[in-house]
Design a protein around this motif. Structure first.
Motif, PDB file in Angstrom:
ATOM      1  N   ILE A   1       0.827  -1.211   0.000  1.00 23.97           N
ATOM      2  CA  ILE A   1       0.000   0.000   0.000  1.00 23.97           C
ATOM      3  C   ILE A   1       0.858   1.257   0.000  1.00 23.97           C
ATOM      4  N   PHE A   2       2.120   1.111   0.407  1.00 26.03           N
ATOM      5  CA  PHE A   2       2.999   2.282   0.434  1.00 26.03           C
ATOM      6  C   PHE A   2       3.566   2.597  -0.941  1.00 26.03           C
ATOM      7  N   SER A   3       3.762   1.549  -1.732  1.00 24.94           N
ATOM      8  CA  SER A   3       4.243   1.804  -3.096  1.00 24.94           C
ATOM      9  C   SER A   3       3.431   0.961  -4.080  1.00 24.94           C
ATOM     10  N   PRO A   4       2.157   1.351  -4.215  1.00 23.31           N
ATOM     11  CA  PRO A   4       1.325   0.538  -5.108  1.00 23.31           C
ATOM     12  C   PRO A   4       1.846   0.612  -6.542  1.00 23.31           C
ATOM     13  N   LYS A   5       2.053  -0.523  -7.117  1.00 23.08           N
ATOM     14  CA  LYS A   5       2.448  -0.486  -8.518  1.00 23.08           C
ATOM     15  C   LYS A   5       1.572  -1.460  -9.299  1.00 23.08           C
ATOM     16  N   VAL A   6       1.337  -1.086 -10.521  1.00 21.31           N
ATOM     17  CA  VAL A   6       0.465  -1.923 -11.335  1.00 21.31           C
ATOM     18  C   VAL A   6       1.332  -2.895 -12.135  1.00 21.31           C
ATOM     19  N   GLU A   7       1.016  -4.157 -11.955  1.00 16.21           N
ATOM     20  CA  GLU A   7       1.743  -5.211 -12.664  1.00 16.21           C
ATOM     21  C   GLU A   7       0.949  -5.586 -13.906  1.00 16.21           C
ATOM     22  N   THR A   8       1.643  -5.951 -14.960  1.00 15.64           N
ATOM     23  CA  THR A   8       0.946  -6.450 -16.137  1.00 15.64           C
ATOM     24  C   THR A   8       1.169  -7.944 -16.246  1.00 15.64           C
ATOM     25  N   ILE A   9       0.054  -8.694 -16.326  1.00 13.19           N
ATOM     26  CA  ILE A   9       0.175 -10.136 -16.546  1.00 13.19           C
ATOM     27  C   ILE A   9      -0.024 -10.386 -18.037  1.00 13.19           C
ATOM     28  N   ARG A  10       1.009 -10.897 -18.672  1.00 10.31           N
ATOM     29  CA  ARG A  10       0.903 -11.179 -20.109  1.00 10.31           C
ATOM     30  C   ARG A  10       0.386 -12.595 -20.296  1.00 10.31           C
ATOM     31  N   ALA A  11      -0.931 -12.762 -20.088  1.00  6.99           N
ATOM     32  CA  ALA A  11      -1.522 -14.104 -20.110  1.00  6.99           C
ATOM     33  C   ALA A  11      -1.420 -14.713 -21.509  1.00  6.99           C
ATOM     34  N   VAL A  12      -1.638 -13.892 -22.531  1.00  5.71           N
ATOM     35  CA  VAL A  12      -1.407 -14.316 -23.919  1.00  5.71           C
ATOM     36  C   VAL A  12      -0.421 -13.309 -24.491  1.00  5.71           C
ATOM     37  N   ASP A  13       0.715 -13.818 -24.930  1.00  3.77           N
ATOM     38  CA  ASP A  13       1.824 -12.927 -25.249  1.00  3.77           C
ATOM     39  C   ASP A  13       2.350 -13.179 -26.666  1.00  3.77           C
ATOM     40  N   ASP A  14       1.713 -12.544 -27.629  1.00  2.00           N
ATOM     41  CA  ASP A  14       2.134 -12.614 -29.022  1.00  2.00           C
ATOM     42  C   ASP A  14       1.968 -14.020 -29.617  1.00  2.00           C
ATOM     43  N   VAL A  15       0.718 -14.455 -29.656  1.00  2.00           N
ATOM     44  CA  VAL A  15       0.426 -15.787 -30.195  1.00  2.00           C
ATOM     45  C   VAL A  15      -0.083 -15.680 -31.632  1.00  2.00           C
ATOM     46  N   SER A  16       0.573 -16.402 -32.527  1.00  2.00           N
ATOM     47  CA  SER A  16       0.098 -16.527 -33.905  1.00  2.00           C
ATOM     48  C   SER A  16      -0.082 -17.998 -34.199  1.00  2.00           C
ATOM     49  N   LEU A  17      -1.258 -18.364 -34.706  1.00  2.00           N
ATOM     50  CA  LEU A  17      -1.545 -19.774 -35.029  1.00  2.00           C
ATOM     51  C   LEU A  17      -2.522 -19.820 -36.193  1.00  2.00           C
ATOM     52  N   SER A  18      -2.437 -20.884 -36.982  1.00  2.00           N
ATOM     53  CA  SER A  18      -3.409 -21.104 -38.057  1.00  2.00           C
ATOM     54  C   SER A  18      -4.032 -22.466 -37.858  1.00  2.00           C
TER      55      SER A  18
END
Ligand SMILES: Nc1ncnc2c1ncn2[C@@H]1O[C@H](COP(=O)(O)OP(=O)(O)OP(=O)(O)O)[C@@H](O)[C@H]1O
Ligand SMILES: [Mg+2]
Length: 266
Positions: free
Chosen positions: A20-37
């Motif tokens: 709470i003293f240094s709140p920082k926003v984390e990013t969760i890269r749940a899908v991270d640059d997926v290419s599929l056919s």
């Protein structure tokens, strides 16, 4: 262009971390640059450990989650460009089958009403005899005796409930089925019956399928191609047998060594 194309898909979540003293926003890269056919009538096996992003990827394909960036094309149409109203209409084209058929079926609805409701999503005006005929056909397709159509989910075994869930998924005549761990909660002997049923449906109806599992052994059994997901990325992709026999990535090798082997004499 392939039937289903994922191009550089990213789905990120923001999470408040830190103190709470240094709140920082984390990013969760749940899908991270997926290419599929994925070609029409193909079963893609998507495999990876818990939390690697499999369900997030499938929800993004269906546009239940809008991607942070990248595109999804189905049959040459970009789904990512569609408005929310259009997406809702298209969603009938995608049906899901989940791990726990008991949780996903309404306990207060008979099999008849469950499947009827799903048919009406596509054919709102259908009634009477025609509805019943369709329900009978669907039940037969998934290997259930139509005589039990007035029963409730709790009156069935796990495997039968999964058959009901599959009939319900087929009822709106989807183009793509996403099965998220559909056999993980079933006994091993029942697993192969359900896998065989899904394969049969693919053959009979040219269904395109994404089959998700943490178990490479199960995926090998059903999939034409396998994509191995690790921390939001596809780290290995290829024909099922070649991924299985000739894995390139260390993570795939680890997944393979985790498959229990029966003693040769068993
Ligand atoms: N709605 C959400 N908000 C924030 N984070 C999320 C959300 N959904 C998923 N995540 C996170 O994204 C990552 C991927 O989760 P996901 O459920 O897609 O994994 P999975 O491969 O399906 O796992 P499992 O095999 O356990 O079902 C995880 O770190 C998860 O905590
Ligand atoms: Mg999941």
């Amino acid at each position: 262009m392939a039937y289903l194309e994922l191009r550089n898909l990213q789905t990120h979540f923001r999470k408040n971390g830190g103190s709470i003293f240094s709140p920082k926003v984390e990013t969760i890269r749940a899908v991270d640059d997926v290419s599929l056919s994925i070609e029409k009538g193909e079963i893609l096996g998507l495999v990876g450990e818990s939390g690697c992003g499999k369900s997030t990827l499938s929800r993004t394909v269906m546009q239940l989650l809008r991607p942070t960036s990248g595109e999804v094309f189905l049959n040459n149409e970009s789904l990512t460009d569609l408005s929310s109203i259009e997406v809702r209409k298209r969603r009938l084209d995608f049906q899901m089958i989940f791990q726990d058929p008991y949780a996903s079926l309404n306990p207060r609805m008979t099999i008849f009403s469950t499947i009827e409701e799903a048919i009406k999503q596509r054919h709102p005006l259908i009634k009477g005899k025609e509805t019943e005929e369709r329900i009978i056909r669907l039940m037969e397709t998934v290997g259930l005796d139509p005589a039990v159509m007035k029963k409730y989910p709790h009156e069935f075994s796990g495997g039968q409930r999964q058959r009901i869930a599959i009939a319900r998924a087929l009822a709106p005549e989807p183009k793509l089925i996403i099965a998220d761990e559909p056999v993980s909660a079933l006994d091993v002997s029942i697993q192969s019956q359900i896998l065989n049923l899904l394969r049969q449906l693919r053959d009979d109806y040219q269904l395109t399928m994404i089959f998700i599992s943490h178990d490479l052994g199960v995926v090998r059994y059903i999939a034409d191609r396998i994509a191995v997901m690790y921390r939001g990325k596809i780290v290995e992709y290829g024909e099922a047998e070649s991924v299985f026999h000739n894995p390139q990535h260390d993570y795939t090798k680890r997944l393979l060594s985790a498959i229990p082997k029966l003693p040769a004499t068993a």
